[in-house]
Design a protein around this motif. Structure first.
Motif, PDB file in Angstrom:
ATOM      1  N   PRO A  56       0.823  -1.209   0.000  1.00  0.00           N
ATOM      2  CA  PRO A  56       0.000   0.000   0.000  1.00  0.00           C
ATOM      3  C   PRO A  56       0.861   1.265   0.000  1.00  0.00           C
ATOM      4  CG  PRO A  56      -0.706  -1.543   1.712  1.00  0.00           C
ATOM      5  CD  PRO A  56       0.639  -1.994   1.236  1.00  0.00           C
ATOM      6  N   ILE A  57       0.332   2.292  -0.633  1.00  0.00           N
ATOM      7  CA  ILE A  57       0.994   3.596  -0.584  1.00  0.00           C
ATOM      8  C   ILE A  57       0.562   4.322   0.693  1.00  0.00           C
ATOM      9  CG2 ILE A  57      -0.796   4.898  -1.821  1.00  0.00           C
ATOM     10  CD1 ILE A  57       1.474   6.396  -3.276  1.00  0.00           C
ATOM     11  N   VAL A  58       1.475   5.090   1.256  1.00  0.00           N
ATOM     12  CA  VAL A  58       1.151   5.994   2.358  1.00  0.00           C
ATOM     13  C   VAL A  58       1.468   7.408   1.876  1.00  0.00           C
ATOM     14  CG1 VAL A  58       1.731   6.716   4.699  1.00  0.00           C
ATOM     15  CG2 VAL A  58       1.490   4.279   4.163  1.00  0.00           C
ATOM     16  N   PRO A  88       3.479  -7.031   3.345  1.00  0.00           N
ATOM     17  CA  PRO A  88       4.921  -7.244   3.240  1.00  0.00           C
ATOM     18  C   PRO A  88       5.712  -5.999   2.870  1.00  0.00           C
ATOM     19  CG  PRO A  88       3.847  -8.035   1.257  1.00  0.00           C
ATOM     20  CD  PRO A  88       2.746  -7.628   2.204  1.00  0.00           C
ATOM     21  N   GLY A  89       5.026  -4.955   2.428  1.00  0.00           N
ATOM     22  CA  GLY A  89       5.752  -3.756   2.015  1.00  0.00           C
ATOM     23  C   GLY A  89       4.874  -2.534   2.051  1.00  0.00           C
ATOM     24  N   VAL A  90       5.505  -1.381   1.898  1.00  0.00           N
ATOM     25  CA  VAL A  90       4.809  -0.103   1.907  1.00  0.00           C
ATOM     26  C   VAL A  90       5.514   0.825   0.927  1.00  0.00           C
ATOM     27  CG1 VAL A  90       6.188   0.873   3.793  1.00  0.00           C
ATOM     28  CG2 VAL A  90       3.827   1.643   3.468  1.00  0.00           C
ATOM     29  N   VAL A  91       4.756   1.778   0.380  1.00  0.00           N
ATOM     30  CA  VAL A  91       5.262   2.717  -0.616  1.00  0.00           C
ATOM     31  C   VAL A  91       5.138   4.123  -0.052  1.00  0.00           C
ATOM     32  CG1 VAL A  91       5.019   3.556  -2.992  1.00  0.00           C
ATOM     33  CG2 VAL A  91       4.485   1.161  -2.444  1.00  0.00           C
ATOM     34  N   VAL A  92       6.236   4.888  -0.070  1.00  0.00           N
ATOM     35  CA  VAL A  92       6.233   6.172   0.622  1.00  0.00           C
ATOM     36  C   VAL A  92       7.309   7.069   0.020  1.00  0.00           C
ATOM     37  CG1 VAL A  92       7.876   5.449   2.399  1.00  0.00           C
ATOM     38  CG2 VAL A  92       6.128   7.163   2.974  1.00  0.00           C
ATOM     39  N   CYS A 112       9.742   2.455  11.723  1.00  0.00           N
ATOM     40  CA  CYS A 112       8.336   2.097  11.881  1.00  0.00           C
ATOM     41  C   CYS A 112       7.954   0.927  10.973  1.00  0.00           C
ATOM     42  CB  CYS A 112       7.461   3.306  11.587  1.00  0.00           C
ATOM     43  SG  CYS A 112       5.698   3.052  11.906  1.00  0.00           S
ATOM     44  N   ALA A 113       8.518   0.890   9.768  1.00  0.00           N
ATOM     45  CA  ALA A 113       8.208  -0.189   8.816  1.00  0.00           C
ATOM     46  C   ALA A 113       8.661  -1.541   9.359  1.00  0.00           C
ATOM     47  CB  ALA A 113       8.869   0.100   7.478  1.00  0.00           C
ATOM     48  N   ASN A 114       9.746  -1.575  10.102  1.00  0.00           N
ATOM     49  CA  ASN A 114      10.144  -2.735  10.913  1.00  0.00           C
ATOM     50  C   ASN A 114      10.066  -4.061  10.155  1.00  0.00           C
ATOM     51  OD1 ASN A 114      11.017  -4.085  13.196  1.00  0.00           O
ATOM     52  ND2 ASN A 114       8.949  -4.351  14.025  1.00  0.00           N
ATOM     53  N   GLY A 115      10.852  -4.170   9.079  1.00  0.00           N
ATOM     54  CA  GLY A 115      10.912  -5.424   8.336  1.00  0.00           C
ATOM     55  C   GLY A 115      10.143  -5.415   7.033  1.00  0.00           C
ATOM     56  N   MET A 116       9.211  -4.481   6.852  1.00  0.00           N
ATOM     57  CA  MET A 116       8.528  -4.368   5.564  1.00  0.00           C
ATOM     58  C   MET A 116       9.495  -3.834   4.507  1.00  0.00           C
ATOM     59  SD  MET A 116       4.644  -2.963   6.123  1.00  0.00           S
ATOM     60  CE  MET A 116       5.100  -1.442   6.935  1.00  0.00           C
ATOM     61  N   ALA A 117       9.314  -4.278   3.265  1.00  0.00           N
ATOM     62  CA  ALA A 117      10.076  -3.722   2.149  1.00  0.00           C
ATOM     63  C   ALA A 117       9.529  -2.335   1.823  1.00  0.00           C
ATOM     64  CB  ALA A 117       9.962  -4.636   0.928  1.00  0.00           C
ATOM     65  N   VAL A 118      10.383  -1.330   1.852  1.00  0.00           N
ATOM     66  CA  VAL A 118       9.960   0.046   1.610  1.00  0.00           C
ATOM     67  C   VAL A 118      10.325   0.456   0.184  1.00  0.00           C
ATOM     68  CG1 VAL A 118      10.251   2.462   2.290  1.00  0.00           C
ATOM     69  CG2 VAL A 118      10.146   0.668   4.043  1.00  0.00           C
ATOM     70  N   THR A 119       9.313   0.852  -0.578  1.00  0.00           N
ATOM     71  CA  THR A 119       9.522   1.450  -1.899  1.00  0.00           C
ATOM     72  C   THR A 119       9.435   2.961  -1.769  1.00  0.00           C
ATOM     73  OG1 THR A 119       8.552  -0.442  -3.062  1.00  0.00           O
ATOM     74  CG2 THR A 119       8.636   1.651  -4.258  1.00  0.00           C
ATOM     75  N   PHE A 120      10.454   3.669  -2.264  1.00  0.00           N
ATOM     76  CA  PHE A 120      10.396   5.129  -2.336  1.00  0.00           C
ATOM     77  C   PHE A 120       9.767   5.485  -3.676  1.00  0.00           C
ATOM     78  CE2 PHE A 120      11.691   9.503  -2.749  1.00  0.00           C
ATOM     79  CZ  PHE A 120      11.715   9.987  -1.441  1.00  0.00           C
ATOM     80  N   HIS A 121       8.618   6.158  -3.638  1.00  0.00           N
ATOM     81  CA  HIS A 121       7.841   6.361  -4.862  1.00  0.00           C
ATOM     82  C   HIS A 121       8.360   7.539  -5.692  1.00  0.00           C
ATOM     83  CE1 HIS A 121       5.951   9.629  -2.788  1.00  0.00           C
ATOM     84  NE2 HIS A 121       5.159   8.878  -2.023  1.00  0.00           N
ATOM     85  N   ARG A 122       7.520   8.012  -6.600  1.00  0.00           N
ATOM     86  CA  ARG A 122       7.978   8.991  -7.589  1.00  0.00           C
ATOM     87  C   ARG A 122       8.235  10.382  -7.019  1.00  0.00           C
ATOM     88  NH1 ARG A 122       4.872   9.788 -12.515  1.00  0.00           N
ATOM     89  NH2 ARG A 122       6.796  10.795 -13.203  1.00  0.00           N
ATOM     90  N   ALA A 123       8.168  10.543  -5.706  1.00  0.00           N
ATOM     91  CA  ALA A 123       8.762  11.744  -5.116  1.00  0.00           C
ATOM     92  C   ALA A 123      10.217  11.866  -5.565  1.00  0.00           C
ATOM     93  CB  ALA A 123       8.680  11.681  -3.592  1.00  0.00           C
ATOM     94  N   PHE A 124      10.831  10.719  -5.862  1.00  0.00           N
ATOM     95  CA  PHE A 124      12.206  10.706  -6.388  1.00  0.00           C
ATOM     96  C   PHE A 124      12.320  11.572  -7.634  1.00  0.00           C
ATOM     97  CE2 PHE A 124      15.587   8.984  -9.053  1.00  0.00           C
ATOM     98  CZ  PHE A 124      16.628   8.823  -8.155  1.00  0.00           C
ATOM     99  N   ASP A 125      11.276  11.605  -8.444  1.00  0.00           N
ATOM    100  CA  ASP A 125      11.334  12.360  -9.696  1.00  0.00           C
ATOM    101  C   ASP A 125      11.237  13.860  -9.484  1.00  0.00           C
ATOM    102  OD1 ASP A 125      11.660  10.097 -11.330  1.00  0.00           O
ATOM    103  OD2 ASP A 125       9.523   9.678 -11.227  1.00  0.00           O
TER     104      ASP A 125
END
Length: 244
Positions: A56-58, A88-92, A112-125
């Motif tokens: 899920p995205i946050v 299993p993961g979160v998008v932020v 806080c994610a504590n073991g979840m796979a974190v995706t850094f979303h298109r804020a990168f762009d």
């Protein structure tokens, strides 16, 4: 073969994408805003009914990624809720006023994610310097970066995507924005291991009665008698193209 992530706005879209062969889902609400945090009810239903990984995205609002203290507190609460549901993961993504990764806040997110796979979303762009941002996110420990190569579409940004991928052992560089069956091989040829697509189309409302002159949307010309859905045919076509 590259992994296919599909962006889904709701339970029905998630079930469609899973059945059509998606490898992983990003779960969002509010397509007109580019994706916001899903509701608690949707999160629970997806967690119960989906078998493939769902991230899920946050994102508490549309607009920029430089958040107030209250907005960031909300994000932290949402991450904890998603974590406790067993996703299993979160998008932020969080940026500072100067267009760089907000590293103090990323440290709190990772804790806080504590073991979840974190995706850094298109804020990168929206970052000032993509290579410095890559270094920052490598240090933070994120699993992947979703990016269009800082262009309007990933096809336009493929040169930067290729260079980011060549420089990064971790995190994974995942191409997103305008990824379709007709261009998805471009990203495989650039060496990318993961691609992200909405695989979307609009579906007409079943309503026969349609009230004119009244709108719930602030966007001029928005059609409230159609909605954005995942196309099973497009997901299947993406999978076929990825197989070469």
């Amino acid at each position: 073969m590259a992994l296919l992530e599909i962006c889904c706005y709701g339970l029905d879209a998630a079930l469609t994408a899973q059945q059509a062969g998606a490898d992983r889902l990003e779960l969002c609400s509010a397509p007109a805003e580019g994706g916001l945090t899903p509701s608690a009810g949707v999160l629970r239903a997806v967690r119960q009914q989906l078998a493939i990984p769902v991230h899920p995205i946050v994102r508490p609002r549309g607009g920029d990624f430089c958040y107030t203290a209250a907005e960031f507190d909300t994000m932290m609460g949402d991450i904890a809720f998603i974590r406790d549901l067993g996703f299993p993961g979160v998008v932020v993504g969080v940026l500072d006023e100067d267009g760089q990764i907000d590293m103090p806040r990323m440290a709190k997110i990772m804790s806080c994610a504590n073991g979840m796979a974190v995706t850094f979303h298109r804020a990168f762009d929206m970052c000032r310097d993509p290579f410095y941002a890559l270094e920052q996110l490598t240090d933070s420990g994120v699993a992947r970066i979703l990016t269009s190569g800082q262009q309007a579409s990933a096809a336009q940004g493929v040169a930067l995507l290729r260079e980011l991928n060549a420089r990064s052992r971790a995190p994974i560089i995942m191409a997103g924005a305008g990824v379709r069956p007709e261009n998805v091989r471009l990203f495989c040829e650039a060496g990318l291991q993961e691609v992200h697509s909405s695989a979307g189309h609009r579906v007409n409302s079943p309503m026969r009665y349609r009230k004119t002159g009244v709108s719930m949307s602030s966007g001029p010309g928005d059609d409230e008698y159609s909605r954005y859905c995942v196309s099973a045919q497009t997901v299947a076509a993406l999978k076929k193209a990825l197989k070469g």
